[in-house]
Every structure is written in structure tokens, then in C-alpha cells.
Design a protein around this motif. Structure first.
Motif, PDB file in Angstrom:
ATOM      1  N   SER A 100       0.688  -1.238  -0.098  1.00 50.37           N
ATOM      2  CA  SER A 100       0.199  -0.002  -0.137  1.00 50.37           C
ATOM      3  C   SER A 100       0.888   1.223  -0.040  1.00 50.37           C
ATOM      4  N   GLU A 101       0.239   2.301   0.192  1.00 46.70           N
ATOM      5  CA  GLU A 101       0.934   3.794   0.143  1.00 46.70           C
ATOM      6  C   GLU A 101       2.118   3.649   1.256  1.00 46.70           C
ATOM      7  N   ILE A 102       3.221   3.983   0.557  1.00 48.08           N
ATOM      8  CA  ILE A 102       4.450   4.177   1.508  1.00 48.08           C
ATOM      9  C   ILE A 102       4.564   5.657   2.141  1.00 48.08           C
ATOM     10  N   ASN A 103       4.576   5.856   3.290  1.00 50.02           N
ATOM     11  CA  ASN A 103       4.597   7.063   4.042  1.00 50.02           C
ATOM     12  C   ASN A 103       5.966   7.237   4.472  1.00 50.02           C
ATOM     13  N   PHE A 104       6.744   8.263   3.812  1.00 50.49           N
ATOM     14  CA  PHE A 104       8.044   8.561   4.333  1.00 50.49           C
ATOM     15  C   PHE A 104       7.856   9.611   5.329  1.00 50.49           C
ATOM     16  N   VAL A 105       8.101   9.445   6.584  1.00 50.15           N
ATOM     17  CA  VAL A 105       7.764  10.280   7.713  1.00 50.15           C
ATOM     18  C   VAL A 105       8.927  11.055   8.150  1.00 50.15           C
ATOM     19  N   SER A 106      10.210  10.574   8.053  1.00 53.07           N
ATOM     20  CA  SER A 106      11.626  11.457   8.091  1.00 53.07           C
ATOM     21  C   SER A 106      12.537  10.733   7.377  1.00 53.07           C
ATOM     22  N   SER A 107      13.584  11.257   7.357  1.00 53.11           N
ATOM     23  CA  SER A 107      14.969  10.616   6.590  1.00 53.11           C
ATOM     24  C   SER A 107      15.880  10.173   7.394  1.00 53.11           C
ATOM     25  N   GLY A 108      16.662   9.085   6.946  1.00 53.57           N
ATOM     26  CA  GLY A 108      17.612   8.608   7.643  1.00 53.57           C
ATOM     27  C   GLY A 108      18.998   9.213   6.954  1.00 53.57           C
ATOM     28  N   LYS A 109      19.995   9.274   7.783  1.00 53.66           N
ATOM     29  CA  LYS A 109      21.360   9.954   7.309  1.00 53.66           C
ATOM     30  C   LYS A 109      22.490   8.913   7.433  1.00 53.66           C
ATOM     31  N   LEU A 110      23.423   9.343   6.865  1.00 54.87           N
ATOM     32  CA  LEU A 110      24.719   8.383   6.965  1.00 54.87           C
ATOM     33  C   LEU A 110      25.044   8.362   8.421  1.00 54.87           C
ATOM     34  N   GLY A 111      25.434   7.042   8.738  1.00 60.21           N
ATOM     35  CA  GLY A 111      25.639   6.567   9.985  1.00 60.21           C
ATOM     36  C   GLY A 111      24.762   6.179  10.930  1.00 60.21           C
ATOM     37  N   ASP A 112      23.426   6.767  10.618  1.00 70.24           N
ATOM     38  CA  ASP A 112      22.212   5.976  11.479  1.00 70.24           C
ATOM     39  C   ASP A 112      22.116   4.593  11.294  1.00 70.24           C
ATOM     40  N   ILE A 113      21.655   4.303  12.509  1.00 72.46           N
ATOM     41  CA  ILE A 113      21.132   2.651  12.682  1.00 72.46           C
ATOM     42  C   ILE A 113      19.691   2.758  12.501  1.00 72.46           C
ATOM     43  N   ILE A 114      18.970   2.223  11.551  1.00 72.85           N
ATOM     44  CA  ILE A 114      17.773   1.820  11.700  1.00 72.85           C
ATOM     45  C   ILE A 114      17.161   0.618  11.685  1.00 72.85           C
ATOM     46  N   GLU A 115      15.946   0.312  12.250  1.00 71.67           N
ATOM     47  CA  GLU A 115      15.597  -0.971  12.334  1.00 71.67           C
ATOM     48  C   GLU A 115      14.080  -1.177  11.554  1.00 71.67           C
ATOM     49  N   LEU A 116      13.856  -2.453  11.362  1.00 73.09           N
ATOM     50  CA  LEU A 116      12.673  -2.591  10.552  1.00 73.09           C
ATOM     51  C   LEU A 116      11.699  -3.505  11.308  1.00 73.09           C
ATOM     52  N   GLY A 117      10.383  -3.070  11.500  1.00 78.51           N
ATOM     53  CA  GLY A 117       9.656  -3.981  12.178  1.00 78.51           C
ATOM     54  C   GLY A 117       8.282  -4.307  11.279  1.00 78.51           C
ATOM     55  N   MET A 118       8.057  -5.485  11.457  1.00 79.95           N
ATOM     56  CA  MET A 118       7.010  -6.258  10.844  1.00 79.95           C
ATOM     57  C   MET A 118       6.084  -6.820  11.837  1.00 79.95           C
ATOM     58  N   THR A 119       4.535  -6.984  11.621  1.00 77.49           N
ATOM     59  CA  THR A 119       3.725  -7.650  12.014  1.00 77.49           C
ATOM     60  C   THR A 119       2.399  -8.121  11.222  1.00 77.49           C
ATOM     61  N   ALA A 120       2.338  -9.280  11.263  1.00 70.62           N
ATOM     62  CA  ALA A 120       0.854  -9.946  10.510  1.00 70.62           C
ATOM     63  C   ALA A 120      -0.228  -9.411  10.918  1.00 70.62           C
ATOM     64  N   THR A 121      -1.081  -8.883  10.154  1.00 69.56           N
ATOM     65  CA  THR A 121      -2.208  -8.351  10.635  1.00 69.56           C
ATOM     66  C   THR A 121      -3.600  -9.018  10.007  1.00 69.56           C
ATOM     67  N   ALA A 122      -3.431 -10.066   9.012  1.00 68.37           N
ATOM     68  CA  ALA A 122      -4.285 -11.095   8.804  1.00 68.37           C
ATOM     69  C   ALA A 122      -3.696 -12.090   7.883  1.00 68.37           C
ATOM     70  N   PHE A 123      -4.482 -13.104   8.038  1.00 67.00           N
ATOM     71  CA  PHE A 123      -4.196 -14.509   7.177  1.00 67.00           C
ATOM     72  C   PHE A 123      -5.124 -14.710   6.203  1.00 67.00           C
ATOM     73  N   GLY A 124      -5.046 -14.828   5.012  1.00 71.31           N
ATOM     74  CA  GLY A 124      -5.847 -15.056   4.045  1.00 71.31           C
ATOM     75  C   GLY A 124      -5.813 -16.656   3.952  1.00 71.31           C
ATOM     76  N   THR A 125      -6.461 -17.386   2.586  1.00 72.79           N
ATOM     77  CA  THR A 125      -6.427 -18.518   2.335  1.00 72.79           C
ATOM     78  C   THR A 125      -5.104 -18.943   1.865  1.00 72.79           C
ATOM     79  N   THR A 126      -4.461 -18.179   0.901  1.00 72.77           N
ATOM     80  CA  THR A 126      -3.194 -18.169   0.347  1.00 72.77           C
ATOM     81  C   THR A 126      -2.214 -17.054   0.414  1.00 72.77           C
TER      82      THR A 126
END
Length: 131
Positions: free
Chosen positions: A52-78
Motif C-alpha cells: 500500500s501507500e508508503i509514508n516517508f515520515v522522516s529521513s535517515g542519514k549517513l551513520g544512522d542505525i535503523i530497524e525494520l519492524g513487521m507484524t502480521a495483521t491478517a491471514f488469507g487462504t493463500t
């Protein structure tokens, strides 16, 4: 939200303005989402169907450490649907949010196939299955 992956922003990850290049970040997100889907669906054959829409809220800069978070919100048949947040590891400031990422479970022929999952399986439960 589970934050598993951390990335260190290096010179090759920057855009001409000196901020984190969105394409690099989206590549990392797609890879993290695929790994998350593989672990949850217990099948190494999954494909990205929708983001879906990707919402860039702020920017990262050289040397920053970022972390990526994921959570399942729904399970369909496939499919499995998840949301994503990327944040600065040190400041906890949000960099990006995606409300909906959908992956589809496929078979050896590349066709959508039922996965039989209905809820998030946490790491502790996965280790329990090994006992």
C-alpha cells in the motif's frame, strides 16, 4: 510490532541529497517482509503481491542505525498481510510506515496455494515444535 532487522546507513545507501535513498529502504523492507512471510507460512516460496501507500515520515542519514519492524495483521487462504514501520534505532523516530504488505504462498509451479495458517506464530512456539 517486532523489530528484528537493523541496518547501518552507509554512503552507498544515500541519495544525491545526502539522505537515505528510498529505493534502498524499499529493497530492505521487501526482503524483510519476505523473510517474515516465509517464517510465518513455513514455506520458502512466497511472492510479493501488494504494497500500500508508503509514508516517508522522516529521513535517515549517513551513520544512522535503523530497524525494520513487521507484524502480521491478517491471514488469507493463500496470503499473509502485514504492516511495517522503520525507525531510527537510537532516537526511535519513525522514518517510514506501510499499512499493508501482502505476500502470497505459492507451490512449485508458482501458483497460489493454501497455507493453513490463521495466526502469528512467535519464535517461542516455533522452538516448541522442535522439542
Amino acid at each position: 510490532m517486532n523489530f528484528h532487522t537493523r541496518k547501518w546507513i552507509k554512503p552507498e545507501d544515500l541519495n544525491p541529497n545526502g539522505g537515505l535513498f528510498g529505493g534502498s529502504l524499499l529493497k530492505w523492507i521487501d526482503e524483510e517482509a519476505a523473510i517474515y512471510a516465509i517464517v510465518q507460512l513455513e514455506n520458502p516460496k512466497v511472492v510479493t503481491k501488494y504494497m500500500s501507500e508508503i509514508n516517508f515520515v522522516s529521513s535517515g542519514k549517513l551513520g544512522d542505525i535503523i530497524e525494520l519492524g513487521m507484524t502480521a495483521t491478517a491471514f488469507g487462504t493463500t496470503s499473509i498481510t502485514m504492516c511495517c514501520e522503520v525507525r531510527n534505532k537510537i532516537t526511535r523516530k519513525s522514518i517510514l510506515t506501510i499499512d499493508k504488505i501482502v505476500f502470497v504462498n505459492i507451490n512449485d509451479y508458482g501458483e497460489p496455494t493454501p497455507h493453513g495458517k490463521t495466526k502469528i506464530k512467535y519464535i517461542e512456539e516455533q522452538f516448541e515444535d522442535l522439542k
